[in-house]
Motif scaffolding. Structure first.
Motif, PDB file in Angstrom:
ATOM      1  N   ALA A   1      31.413  40.289  42.540  1.00 22.03           N
ATOM      2  CA  ALA A   1      32.474  40.566  41.867  1.00 22.03           C
ATOM      3  C   ALA A   1      32.291  41.489  40.690  1.00 22.03           C
ATOM      4  O   ALA A   1      32.424  42.454  39.885  1.00 22.03           O
ATOM      5  CB  ALA A   1      33.672  39.699  41.450  1.00 22.03           C
TER       6      ALA A   1
ATOM      7  N   VAL B   1      32.211  45.279  40.831  1.00 20.38           N
ATOM      8  CA  VAL B   1      32.466  46.413  39.719  1.00 20.38           C
ATOM      9  C   VAL B   1      32.039  46.769  38.895  1.00 20.38           C
ATOM     10  O   VAL B   1      32.181  48.228  37.991  1.00 20.38           O
ATOM     11  CB  VAL B   1      34.052  45.333  39.650  1.00 20.38           C
ATOM     12  CG1 VAL B   1      34.973  45.866  37.999  1.00 20.38           C
ATOM     13  CG2 VAL B   1      34.588  44.099  40.330  1.00 20.38           C
TER      14      VAL B   1
ATOM     15  N   THR C   1      29.418  46.506  48.111  1.00 23.42           N
ATOM     16  CA  THR C   1      30.499  46.312  47.483  1.00 23.42           C
ATOM     17  C   THR C   1      31.231  47.616  45.915  1.00 23.42           C
ATOM     18  O   THR C   1      32.240  48.427  45.626  1.00 23.42           O
ATOM     19  CB  THR C   1      30.768  44.738  46.733  1.00 23.42           C
ATOM     20  OG1 THR C   1      30.398  43.981  47.196  1.00 23.42           O
ATOM     21  CG2 THR C   1      32.414  44.909  45.971  1.00 23.42           C
TER      22      THR C   1
ATOM     23  N   LEU D   1      33.519  50.132  45.635  1.00 20.10           N
ATOM     24  CA  LEU D   1      34.579  50.329  43.820  1.00 20.10           C
ATOM     25  C   LEU D   1      34.626  51.288  43.841  1.00 20.10           C
ATOM     26  O   LEU D   1      35.414  52.371  42.851  1.00 20.10           O
ATOM     27  CB  LEU D   1      33.955  49.149  42.867  1.00 20.10           C
ATOM     28  CG  LEU D   1      35.679  49.403  41.645  1.00 20.10           C
ATOM     29  CD1 LEU D   1      36.108  48.110  42.890  1.00 20.10           C
ATOM     30  CD2 LEU D   1      34.749  49.011  40.942  1.00 20.10           C
TER      31      LEU D   1
ATOM     32  N   LEU E   1      38.726  46.028  46.748  1.00 22.77           N
ATOM     33  CA  LEU E   1      38.177  45.031  46.200  1.00 22.77           C
ATOM     34  C   LEU E   1      38.509  43.858  46.973  1.00 22.77           C
ATOM     35  O   LEU E   1      37.337  42.720  47.359  1.00 22.77           O
ATOM     36  CB  LEU E   1      37.622  44.702  45.082  1.00 22.77           C
ATOM     37  CG  LEU E   1      36.667  43.947  44.094  1.00 22.77           C
ATOM     38  CD1 LEU E   1      35.593  44.537  43.709  1.00 22.77           C
ATOM     39  CD2 LEU E   1      37.337  43.671  42.938  1.00 22.77           C
TER      40      LEU E   1
END
Lengths: 297, 314
Positions: free
Chosen positions: A109, A113, A171, A175, A214
């Motif tokens: 996360a 991000v 990830t 994003l 996400l």
């Protein structure tokens, strides 16, 4: 709805409204696989949290007299080659697996991000960040984690770091794609015209609109992390050998698979139930929050 | 088409250089003195000095990188400490075993994944669909090494149908190869079958809702003809795009599956290298596998561009 009204709704992206908005929650609560997943995950979480209360004995307490006991009323899930109670070990193993999975999700996360937003918003950084992620993604996923864990030495922390390195590029990519899409929308131009700075625009206007993909991605990262952690522990690269880890339990059970198959079967089922719950949860979240990548019809 | 292929190859070169740098970097993560770890607790100081020299650890990091790349360009992936042989030689020797296993799993994946996905889409929302999707979901949730062990108990120990492991070369004894490779290939393939079945089903449902399918049906084409002749070719395109991912997971899974079934391929080689802390072998093995995967991905992209000409222009 006129185009002006559409822009109005988009110009006030609120995390709470996009996420906890009654309509979405109602849809999630009606989504069958989401609810089954939620119950399975709650079940595993309750066992993990209450492990000290639920376990009849210490997960590492050996009792040579009661070795290789099959599942029974005395030993709910049986005992292993050292007479340790498998129910206690599976419950404590849930703690370890969920903790490692959560660690990987948190690192994903934060760094997913950060890197995704940088690459998607500041186009000059995009080239180098994406080439780096291409290179990291060129390795077969678990193999890269195995390589890193083998070099760093086995520990739960190593498992978290090595798995995070594997999944962060994935990830970040997701994003980045959403950030690039949202950046093109009019309200971002409006915010820029109103004199907002880059960081403000990213934080207040773009990122809240990228949360849906996400959250979906993180639910799947959680599932993959638990599966891959079991692989690392099985190979002796995850948690310490004394820890009650599901992967280690399967690896120990392997030597006694003929005499005591439950030693192998039970921890494997624990992994399967947890991962199944997370996958169902992820499917539901994807259907409701991120219909663009809808897989289930 | 040729220009597209060349462009894809050119794009892969910097990635390959980065991949090797990352593999080199991973070995820098070894805490303390790698030579001391490799030599074991009973090594004399002289032996340590000698080992450091052999591995080039006495030189600066930059020099080590230069030497590493210099060797790499000459096809030198290092020297396995446990086996005492060049990494590249060992890896190439073991490749056919892993490749034959990967091809077998890939065939199982494509046949069962497509079949389950298509049947589920045709029987959308009926019990067959529910059962097929439940199976696919279990497939993506079960650890493959655990499944392998459970299959050994069931098919080898209890039923005695299949050997517990080992490897028989295909060209020496095809039936023996088939018997020995079935369980490893199935445990490698199950997760991919689940993934592919889910993808095929959703793509097929999307395709079946399109106008040209309605037209075909309106013209009186039979349902199998609609599916096979009209829908299938458009379903296959997204399936080709995930081939790269499927191959990646197959290669990943081979470390543990080959170890469990005692298949002497690259996966088991890496598994043993990890146990024996054979860092040059791990590093060289990682580079080799990533390079193979990059090449396969280029092949998949070229296949995709051939199937769907729009891709070439982008």
């Amino acid at each position: 709805m006129t185009s002006l009204e559409m822009n109005d709704t988009r110009s006030e992206p609120s995390f709470l409204r996009r996420f906890m908005g009654g309509r979405r929650v109602r849809r999630l609560l009606r989504h069958r696989s989401f609810m089954i997943g939620l119950w399975l995950c709650l079940f595993v979480t309750v066992i993990a949290v209450l492990a000290p209360v639920l376990s009849p004995v210490d997960p590492n307490k050996m009792a040579i007299r009661s070795r290789f006991q099959p599942p029974s009323l005395d030993f709910l899930l049986g005992t292993d080659n050292l007479g340790r109670d498998l129910f206690s070990r599976v419950a404590w193993g849930a703690r370890l697996s969920l903790a490692i999975g959560l660690g990987v999700v948190l690192l994903n996360a934060v760094f997913g991000v950060l890197l995704g937003a940088l690459a998607g918003y500041f186009r000059r950084l995009d080239g180098i960040l994406m080439r780096l992620s291409d290179a990291l993604m060129a390795f077969p996923s678990v193999l890269l984690a195995i390589g890193i864990a083998a070099a760093m030495g086995a520990s739960a922390m190593t498992a978290v770091i090595s798995l995070a390195v594997v999944y962060i590029p994935r990830t970040a990519r997701i994003l980045r794609a959403s950030v690039m899409q949202v950046t093109e929308l009019e309200f971002v131009n409006a915010a820029r015209a109103a004199g907002a700075g880059d960081l403000h625009i990213l934080r207040r206007h773009i990122l809240p609109n990228c949360m849906a993909p996400l959250v979906v991605q993180l639910s799947f990262v959680f599932a993959y992390a638990i599966l891959s952690e079991a692989v690392l522990s099985f190979l002796g690269l995850g948690a310490a050998p004394t820890d009650p880890s599901w992967g280690i339990m399967i690896s120990e059970g392997r030597s006694y698979i003929r005499e005591a198959p439950w030693m192998t079967v039970i921890p494997g089922m624990a992994i399967a139930i947890t991962v199944l719950g997370l996958n169902l949860l992820g499917d539901g979240l994807r259907d409701v929050l991120d219909p663009r990548v809808k897989m289930e019809h | 088409m040729l220009a597209y292929t060349l462009r894809r190859i050119a794009q892969a070169v910097p990635i390959l250089l980065l991949v090797s740098l990352i593999s080199f970097g991973i070995m820098q993560l070894v805490p303390g003195d790698p030579a001391a770890v490799l030599a074991g607790p009973n090594a004399t100081p002289d032996e340590l000095v000698h080992l450091r020299q052999t591995l080039g650890l006495d030189k600066s990091l930059l020099t080590q990188i230069m030497i590493f790349y210099g060797n790499l360009f000459q096809g030198d992936l290092g020297y396995s400490i446990i086996l005492g042989e060049p990494v590249l030689k060992v890896v190439i020797e073991r490749s056919p075993i892993s490749i034959s296993l990967a091809i077998y799993s890939l065939i199982l994946t494509i046949v069962f994944g497509l079949f389950i996905g298509v049947v589920a889409a045709m029987k959308h929302n009926r019990w067959i669909d529910q059962v097929a999707m439940a199976f696919a979901l279990i497939g993506v949730s079960v650890p493959n090494f655990w499944l392998g062990l459970v299959m050994i108990v069931l098919f080898s120990v209890h039923l005695g149908w299949l050997p517990t492991g080992g490897y028989v070369p295909f060209f020496e004894d095809p039936i023996g190869w088939f018997l020995a490779a079935t369980m490893p290939a199935l445990s490698l393939a199950l997760m991919q079958i689940g993934l592919l079945a889910r993808l095929t089903r959703s793509t097929m449902l999307e395709v079946l809702g399109q106008d040209y399918i309605r037209t075909a049906r309106a013209k009186g084409a039979s349902e199998p003809r609609v599916i096979i002749k009209h829908a299938m070719s458009n379903v296959l395109i997204p399936v080709v795009t995930v081939l790269g991912m499927i191959l990646s997971v197959l290669l990943s899974g081979s470390v543990i599956v080959e170890t469990i079934f005692a298949v002497p391929g690259i996966g088991a080689l890496l598994g043993n290298a990890i146990l024996g802390r054979d860092y040059p072998m791990i590093q060289g093995g990682l580079i080799f596998v990533a390079a193979v995967l990059l090449i396969l991905n280029i092949a998949v992209d070229v296949l995709y561009a051939w199937l769907d000409p729009r891709v070439r222009v982008q």
